[in-house]
Scaffold this motif. Structure first.
Motif, mmCIF file in Angstrom:
data_model
loop_
_atom_site.group_PDB
_atom_site.id
_atom_site.type_symbol
_atom_site.label_atom_id
_atom_site.label_comp_id
_atom_site.label_asym_id
_atom_site.label_seq_id
_atom_site.Cartn_x
_atom_site.Cartn_y
_atom_site.Cartn_z
ATOM 1 N N GLN A 207 24.073 52.910 67.006
ATOM 2 C CA GLN A 207 23.306 52.854 68.245
ATOM 3 C C GLN A 207 22.025 52.069 68.009
ATOM 4 O O GLN A 207 21.417 52.134 66.922
ATOM 5 C CB GLN A 207 22.952 54.279 68.703
ATOM 6 N N MET A 208 21.620 51.356 69.025
ATOM 7 C CA MET A 208 20.358 50.610 68.955
ATOM 8 C C MET A 208 19.229 51.536 68.520
ATOM 9 O O MET A 208 19.130 52.668 69.006
ATOM 10 C CB MET A 208 20.076 50.022 70.339
ATOM 11 N N GLY A 209 18.393 51.060 67.606
ATOM 12 C CA GLY A 209 17.277 51.845 67.119
ATOM 13 C C GLY A 209 17.582 52.643 65.858
ATOM 14 O O GLY A 209 16.650 53.146 65.208
ATOM 15 N N GLN A 210 18.841 52.752 65.517
ATOM 16 C CA GLN A 210 19.222 53.489 64.308
ATOM 17 C C GLN A 210 19.093 52.603 63.075
ATOM 18 O O GLN A 210 19.134 51.379 63.151
ATOM 19 C CB GLN A 210 20.655 54.004 64.424
ATOM 20 N N GLU A 211 18.980 53.245 61.943
ATOM 21 C CA GLU A 211 18.930 52.546 60.658
ATOM 22 C C GLU A 211 20.345 52.412 60.096
ATOM 23 O O GLU A 211 21.162 53.318 60.222
ATOM 24 C CB GLU A 211 18.067 53.348 59.678
ATOM 25 N N VAL A 212 20.608 51.265 59.498
ATOM 26 C CA VAL A 212 21.879 51.093 58.808
ATOM 27 C C VAL A 212 21.625 50.541 57.408
ATOM 28 O O VAL A 212 20.644 49.834 57.176
ATOM 29 C CB VAL A 212 22.847 50.140 59.557
ATOM 30 N N ILE A 213 22.507 50.909 56.507
ATOM 31 C CA ILE A 213 22.476 50.369 55.156
ATOM 32 C C ILE A 213 23.831 49.767 54.849
ATOM 33 O O ILE A 213 24.856 50.447 54.939
ATOM 34 C CB ILE A 213 22.132 51.451 54.118
ATOM 35 N N LEU A 214 23.824 48.494 54.520
ATOM 36 C CA LEU A 214 25.043 47.792 54.151
ATOM 37 C C LEU A 214 25.046 47.642 52.633
ATOM 38 O O LEU A 214 24.027 47.307 52.035
ATOM 39 C CB LEU A 214 25.104 46.410 54.823
ATOM 40 N N ARG A 215 26.198 47.889 52.052
ATOM 41 C CA ARG A 215 26.280 47.950 50.591
ATOM 42 C C ARG A 215 27.161 46.842 50.024
ATOM 43 O O ARG A 215 28.154 46.448 50.630
ATOM 44 C CB ARG A 215 26.803 49.314 50.153
ATOM 45 N N CYS A 216 26.770 46.418 48.845
ATOM 46 C CA CYS A 216 27.466 45.321 48.167
ATOM 47 C C CYS A 216 27.513 45.637 46.677
ATOM 48 O O CYS A 216 26.552 46.182 46.127
ATOM 49 C CB CYS A 216 26.706 44.030 48.424
ATOM 50 N N VAL A 217 28.620 45.285 46.051
ATOM 51 C CA VAL A 217 28.687 45.298 44.596
ATOM 52 C C VAL A 217 28.947 43.865 44.162
ATOM 53 O O VAL A 217 30.046 43.345 44.337
ATOM 54 C CB VAL A 217 29.792 46.229 44.067
ATOM 55 N N PRO A 218 27.924 43.191 43.636
ATOM 56 C CA PRO A 218 28.101 41.797 43.199
ATOM 57 C C PRO A 218 29.001 41.714 41.966
ATOM 58 O O PRO A 218 29.320 42.720 41.342
ATOM 59 C CB PRO A 218 26.669 41.365 42.855
ATOM 60 N N GLU B 240 17.498 46.061 48.329
ATOM 61 C CA GLU B 240 17.220 46.888 47.165
ATOM 62 C C GLU B 240 18.405 46.809 46.209
ATOM 63 O O GLU B 240 19.545 46.647 46.634
ATOM 64 C CB GLU B 240 17.012 48.347 47.614
ATOM 65 N N ARG B 241 18.076 46.918 44.926
ATOM 66 C CA ARG B 241 19.124 47.075 43.923
ATOM 67 C C ARG B 241 18.868 48.446 43.302
ATOM 68 O O ARG B 241 18.128 48.568 42.332
ATOM 69 C CB ARG B 241 19.039 45.968 42.898
ATOM 70 N N ASN C 199 24.825 48.142 42.479
ATOM 71 C CA ASN C 199 24.781 47.988 43.931
ATOM 72 C C ASN C 199 23.628 47.122 44.392
ATOM 73 O O ASN C 199 22.571 47.062 43.756
ATOM 74 C CB ASN C 199 24.678 49.371 44.591
ATOM 75 N N PHE C 200 23.843 46.476 45.531
ATOM 76 C CA PHE C 200 22.809 45.674 46.171
ATOM 77 C C PHE C 200 22.913 45.985 47.654
ATOM 78 O O PHE C 200 23.990 45.854 48.242
ATOM 79 C CB PHE C 200 23.067 44.195 45.878
ATOM 80 N N THR C 201 21.825 46.445 48.258
ATOM 81 C CA THR C 201 21.904 46.924 49.637
ATOM 82 C C THR C 201 21.001 46.136 50.576
ATOM 83 O O THR C 201 19.957 45.601 50.162
ATOM 84 C CB THR C 201 21.523 48.406 49.726
ATOM 85 N N LEU C 202 21.429 46.081 51.823
ATOM 86 C CA LEU C 202 20.617 45.525 52.907
ATOM 87 C C LEU C 202 20.386 46.646 53.906
ATOM 88 O O LEU C 202 21.344 47.245 54.388
ATOM 89 C CB LEU C 202 21.347 44.365 53.584
ATOM 90 N N LYS C 203 19.120 46.926 54.194
ATOM 91 C CA LYS C 203 18.784 47.953 55.161
ATOM 92 C C LYS C 203 18.167 47.307 56.389
ATOM 93 O O LYS C 203 17.286 46.435 56.276
ATOM 94 C CB LYS C 203 17.789 48.959 54.575
ATOM 95 N N ILE C 204 18.635 47.742 57.543
ATOM 96 C CA ILE C 204 18.005 47.352 58.802
ATOM 97 C C ILE C 204 17.411 48.639 59.379
ATOM 98 O O ILE C 204 18.147 49.587 59.675
ATOM 99 C CB ILE C 204 19.001 46.714 59.787
#
Lengths: 115, 116
Positions: B14-25, B68-69, B74-79
Motif C-alpha cells: 500500500q502507498m506509504g508503506q515501507e518495503v525491503i527488496l533483497r538481493c544475494v550478489p 544496506e549490506r 545480502n544486499f537490500t534496497l529499502k523504500i
C-alpha cells in the motif's frame, strides 16, 4: 491500459537469417559497452561486451562492432533462432565515483524471430 | 554458474508503506547496484555500492531510498514510504571490478513492486 512507455524499435527476422541490431551512444568518454538480452519478465542477461580499445569482438553466434568515430555500436546474431526473440539493450559503462561504474541503458530493440 | 538472486519476485504494498527488496550478489563480487525499470521503459540506474558505502546515486535515489549490506551475503534496497510511481521492476546487479577497470555487471531476475 494505455501503454505510455517508450516506443521500441522492432526487428523481425526469419529463423536462420542473420540479425543486426544497432545502437547509438552518447558519451564519447564511455570506455566499455555491453549488450544485454531481456526476455519478458526477466532481468537483463549479459551477451557480449567490448572495450573502447577494440572495434570488434566475437562470441558464440554473436559479434559486436564498435565505431567510436560515429559513436555507434551493433550486435550481429548469426543464424537467428526463435529463442533469440527478446528485447536487446546496449549499455554504456560510465565512470562513476571512485573506481565504480554505472550502466546507462539504451532504449532497446525488440527482436522477433519467425519460425 | 553463479548468479544473482532476488526476493521476493513480486511485492504488493500500500502507498506509504515501507518495503525491503533483497538481493544475494555473486559471492566473489565486490560491487553492487540497484536499477529499476518502469513498465515499457529503459532500465535506469539507482545506486552503486562498494566497501559498505554508496559510491554513486542517481537523482531518483532520494531520501526515501536506502541500501544496506546487513551481512556477508545480502544486499537490500529499502523504500521508506512507497509512492504509486515507485511501481516498477527492481533489478540488483553485481560486478567484479579489477584495478578500476569496469567489469561485467550481472543482473538478478528482478522484483516486481506494485504500489496500490
Amino acid at each position: 491500459g494505455e501503454n505510455v512507455g517508450l516506443h521500441l524499435p522492432t526487428l523481425s527476422v526469419q529463423e536462420g537469417d542473420n540479425s543486426i541490431i544497432n545502437c547509438a551512444y552518447s558519451n564519447s568518454a564511455s570506455d566499455y559497452f555491453i549488450w544485454y538480452k531481456q526476455e519478458s519478465g526477466k532481468g537483463p542477461q549479459f551477451i557480449i561486451d567490448i572495450r573502447s580499445n577494440m572495434d570488434k569482438r566475437q562470441g558464440q553466434r554473436v559479434t559486436v562492432l564498435l565505431n567510436k568515430t560515429v559513436k555507434h555500436l551493433s550486435l550481429q546474431i548469426a543464424a537467428t533462432q526463435p529463442g533469440d526473440s527478446a528485447v536487446y539493450f546496449c549499455a554504456e559503462n560510465k565512470a562513476g565515483g571512485g573506481s565504480n561504474y554505472k550502466l546507462t541503458f539504451g532504449k532497446g530493440t525488440l527482436l522477433t524471430v519467425n519460425p | 554458474e553463479p548468479e544473482v538472486t532476488q526476493t521476493p519476485s513480486h511485492q504488493v504494498t500500500q502507498m506509504g508503506q515501507e518495503v525491503i527488496l533483497r538481493c544475494v550478489p555473486i559471492s566473489n563480487h565486490l560491487y553492487f547496484y540497484w536499477y529499476r525499470q518502469i513498465l515499457g521503459q529503459k532500465v535506469e540506474f539507482l545506486v552503486s555500492f562498494y566497501n559498505n558505502e554508496i559510491s554513486e546515486k542517481s537523482e531518483i535515489f532520494d531520501d526515501q531510498f536506502s541500501v544496506e549490506r546487513p551481512d556477508g551475503s545480502n544486499f537490500t534496497l529499502k523504500i521508506r514510504s512507497t509512492k504509486l510511481e515507485d511501481s516498477a521492476m527492481y533489478f540488483c546487479a553485481s560486478s567484479e571490478t579489477l584495478a578500476g577497470v569496469p567489469d561485467t555487471q550481472y543482473f538478478g531476475p528482478g522484483t516486481r513492486l506494485t504500489v496500490l
